[in-house]
Design a protein around this motif. Structure first.
Motif, short mmCIF file in Angstrom:
data_model
loop_
_atom_site.label_atom_id
_atom_site.label_comp_id
_atom_site.label_asym_id
_atom_site.label_seq_id
_atom_site.Cartn_x
_atom_site.Cartn_y
_atom_site.Cartn_z
N ARG A 75 1.14 -1.54 0.01
CA ARG A 75 0.00 0.20 -0.08
C ARG A 75 0.29 1.65 0.18
NH1 ARG A 75 -2.63 0.98 4.69
NH2 ARG A 75 -1.40 -1.18 5.44
N VAL A 76 0.80 2.68 -0.95
CA VAL A 76 0.96 3.25 -0.86
C VAL A 76 0.07 4.45 -1.07
CG1 VAL A 76 2.79 4.55 -2.48
CG2 VAL A 76 2.90 2.58 -1.90
N GLU A 77 0.85 5.43 -0.18
CA GLU A 77 -0.31 7.18 -0.42
C GLU A 77 0.27 7.71 -0.82
OE1 GLU A 77 -2.45 7.13 3.36
OE2 GLU A 77 -3.15 5.29 3.86
N LEU A 78 -0.61 8.40 -1.68
CA LEU A 78 0.47 9.96 -1.99
C LEU A 78 0.02 11.01 -2.26
CD1 LEU A 78 1.38 7.33 -4.58
CD2 LEU A 78 3.21 8.96 -5.15
N THR A 79 0.37 11.97 -1.85
CA THR A 79 -0.30 13.45 -1.89
C THR A 79 0.62 14.60 -2.25
OG1 THR A 79 -1.64 12.56 0.71
CG2 THR A 79 -2.21 14.60 0.20
N PRO A 80 -0.31 15.17 -3.49
CA PRO A 80 -1.97 15.18 -4.32
C PRO A 80 -2.36 13.65 -4.45
CG PRO A 80 -0.50 16.81 -4.84
CD PRO A 80 -0.10 16.21 -3.71
N PRO A 81 -3.54 13.21 -4.52
CA PRO A 81 -3.31 12.14 -5.53
C PRO A 81 -3.48 12.38 -6.84
CG PRO A 81 -5.73 13.06 -4.40
CD PRO A 81 -4.52 14.34 -3.79
N HIS A 82 -3.19 11.14 -7.55
CA HIS A 82 -3.12 11.30 -8.57
C HIS A 82 -4.62 10.06 -9.43
CE1 HIS A 82 -2.10 10.66 -13.36
NE2 HIS A 82 -1.15 11.20 -13.06
N PRO A 83 -5.12 10.43 -10.89
CA PRO A 83 -5.47 8.56 -10.86
C PRO A 83 -5.19 8.16 -11.75
CG PRO A 83 -6.83 10.83 -12.13
CD PRO A 83 -5.04 11.14 -11.18
N LEU A 84 -3.88 7.58 -11.69
CA LEU A 84 -2.49 6.50 -12.12
C LEU A 84 -2.28 5.95 -10.98
CD1 LEU A 84 -2.58 5.13 -14.72
CD2 LEU A 84 -0.17 6.80 -14.89
N ASP A 85 -2.46 6.79 -9.47
CA ASP A 85 -1.78 6.29 -8.29
C ASP A 85 -1.68 4.38 -8.32
OD1 ASP A 85 -0.87 8.58 -7.99
OD2 ASP A 85 -1.81 9.05 -6.49
N GLU A 86 -3.41 4.39 -8.39
CA GLU A 86 -3.53 2.67 -8.00
C GLU A 86 -3.00 1.65 -8.41
OE1 GLU A 86 -4.94 -0.47 -5.77
OE2 GLU A 86 -5.17 1.90 -5.37
N GLU A 87 -3.21 2.18 -10.21
CA GLU A 87 -2.82 1.01 -11.43
C GLU A 87 -1.13 0.83 -11.38
OE1 GLU A 87 -2.85 0.38 -16.27
OE2 GLU A 87 -3.92 2.62 -15.45
N GLU A 105 6.39 20.01 -2.76
CA GLU A 105 5.09 19.68 -2.88
C GLU A 105 4.83 18.54 -2.85
OE1 GLU A 105 3.99 21.48 -6.92
OE2 GLU A 105 3.53 23.10 -5.58
N LEU A 106 5.30 17.49 -2.53
CA LEU A 106 4.53 15.64 -2.85
C LEU A 106 5.41 14.94 -1.49
CD1 LEU A 106 3.64 13.28 -4.53
CD2 LEU A 106 5.69 13.21 -4.94
N ARG A 107 3.73 14.98 -1.06
CA ARG A 107 4.38 13.78 0.14
C ARG A 107 3.92 12.15 -0.20
NH1 ARG A 107 4.10 18.73 2.27
NH2 ARG A 107 5.57 18.80 3.99
N VAL A 108 4.79 11.20 0.29
CA VAL A 108 4.50 9.89 0.35
C VAL A 108 4.21 8.97 1.47
CG1 VAL A 108 4.99 7.60 -1.43
CG2 VAL A 108 5.63 10.23 -1.79
N THR A 109 3.56 8.36 1.51
CA THR A 109 3.22 7.81 3.01
C THR A 109 3.89 6.10 1.95
OG1 THR A 109 2.37 8.04 3.77
CG2 THR A 109 2.23 6.38 4.51
N VAL A 110 4.52 5.58 1.87
CA VAL A 110 4.71 4.16 2.25
C VAL A 110 5.22 2.48 3.02
CG1 VAL A 110 6.86 2.18 0.56
CG2 VAL A 110 6.71 4.76 -0.15
N HIS A 111 3.57 2.10 2.75
CA HIS A 111 3.57 1.38 4.16
C HIS A 111 4.27 0.04 3.91
CE1 HIS A 111 0.21 3.50 5.73
NE2 HIS A 111 -0.46 3.82 4.07
#
Length: 334
Positions: A213-225, A313-319
């Motif tokens: 699981r990865v969370e990127l802020t701000p989100p982007h439509p391609l994140d999940e794919e 401007e990017l924040r990422v949480t890599v679980h």
């Protein structure tokens, strides 16, 4: 232990002491430090070499990549697992001379020892395992000198295949540790590791396994794919990838160990921009390697994400997940 024979005639011993690590990341032609993402021929995986390597295999983890991620690793590890570990170590039977013997599997440049040794009281002897003699050199020279209470820390290195450990190889071990290792093992290899720890009666602290699981802020439509393609890439060739912690917990539990799991996420912001950049390149690169049809969209996606990263401007949480397995001591009470 058969794999120790692949070294230079036996374990190399060194006095613990601080030594230099590479100061500037050296990237591949694609801009990715080996270990952060795909490099070399198409379809290859630059991972820690746990088995016999082919001459055409791509680079292993670069010391520069391991150094770059070390602060984020240290901040992410689950400190709440340390108290039950300390209690177990204090009550283990038959510790010769009161020395805690710790086997660090796939040690890389030794970041686990630099984090954990100063968190534990008492004299420690670290046995560092890795296939790469270059990484073992860095691990030995940059090992901590003393434990939390000022007592001595010593170290030796063993070059070999950590996927084929046996209880005999861990004889006398007080603890087995590893970092970012489980997800590059197969189910059979995880079972072998669990059986070796259980057979030796020592606990295992296995940290920073990818959780998928990865969370990127701000989100982007391609994140999940991108995330799904990356997870599929991690499962290539029978490797467990994001399924590793579940498989390891099951394997240890079936052998009678008490297992605790806690989250250990990377939280990357503007202060970690260099790590975020390399992680992004590797993450997207692996996804495209798995699904080549993503390339055009992924190239644009990566450019946007790198621009946001450079702008702060990017924040990422890599679980990730940390696992502590308290195996039943051999010949003593649990």
């Amino acid at each position: 232990m058969d794999d120790e024979a692949s070294g230079s005639g036996g374990p190399a011993r060194a006095e613990a002491g601080h030594g230099p690590l590479p100061a500037a990341p050296q990237t591949s032609p694609g801009g990715v430090i080996p270990g952060a993402g795909p490099s070399g021929k198409p379809g290859s995986r630059p991972t820690l070499k746990l088995r016999e390597a082919d001459p055409d295999d791509p680079p292993r983890y670069a010391p520069e990549w391991l150094q770059l991620r070390e602060p984020a690793d240290a901040a992410a590890r689950a400190h709440d697992l340390l108290d039950p570990l300390r209690i177990r170590l204090a009550n283990m039977p038959g510790r010769p001379g009161g020395v805690v013997v710790i086997h660090d599997l796939g040690c890389g440049t030794g970041s686990m020892g630099r984090w954990l040794a100063p968190c534990l009281d008492g004299a420690q002897h670290w046995v560092l395992h890795d296939r790469d003699p270059y990484l073992l050199h860095f691990a030995a020279v940059a090992s901590p000198r003393s434990a939390a209470d000022g007592t001595r820390v010593s170290v030796e290195t063993r070059r070999g295949d950590v996927a084929r450990l046996t209880p005999d190889a861990l004889q006398g071990a007080s603890l087995v540790t590893a970092s970012a290792l489980l997800d590059v093992l197969t189910r059979e290899e995880v079972g072998t590791l669990a059986a070796a720890c259980a057979g030796a009666g020592c606990p295992a602290l296995l940290t920073l396994s990818v959780a998928g699981r990865v969370e990127l802020t701000p989100p982007h439509p391609l994140d999940e794919e991108i995330a799904q393609a990356f997870n599929d890439h991690q499962r290539r060739d029978g490797l467990l990838g994001p399924d590793a912690v579940t498989a390891a917990a099951e394997a240890f539990s079936e052998l009678g160990a008490t297992v605790r799991l806690l989250p250990s996420p990377w939280r990357l912001g503007p202060e970690q921009a260099a790590l975020t950049e390399q992680w992004l390149r590797g993450w997207v690169g692996a996804a495209v390697e798995e699904r080549p049809g993503l390339k055009a969209d992924a190239d644009a996606y990566l450019a946007d994400r790198l621009e946001a990263c450079a702008a702060g401007e990017l924040r990422v949480t890599v679980h990730h997940t940390d696992l502590l397995a308290l195996c039943r001591p051999v010949g003593g009470a649990s």
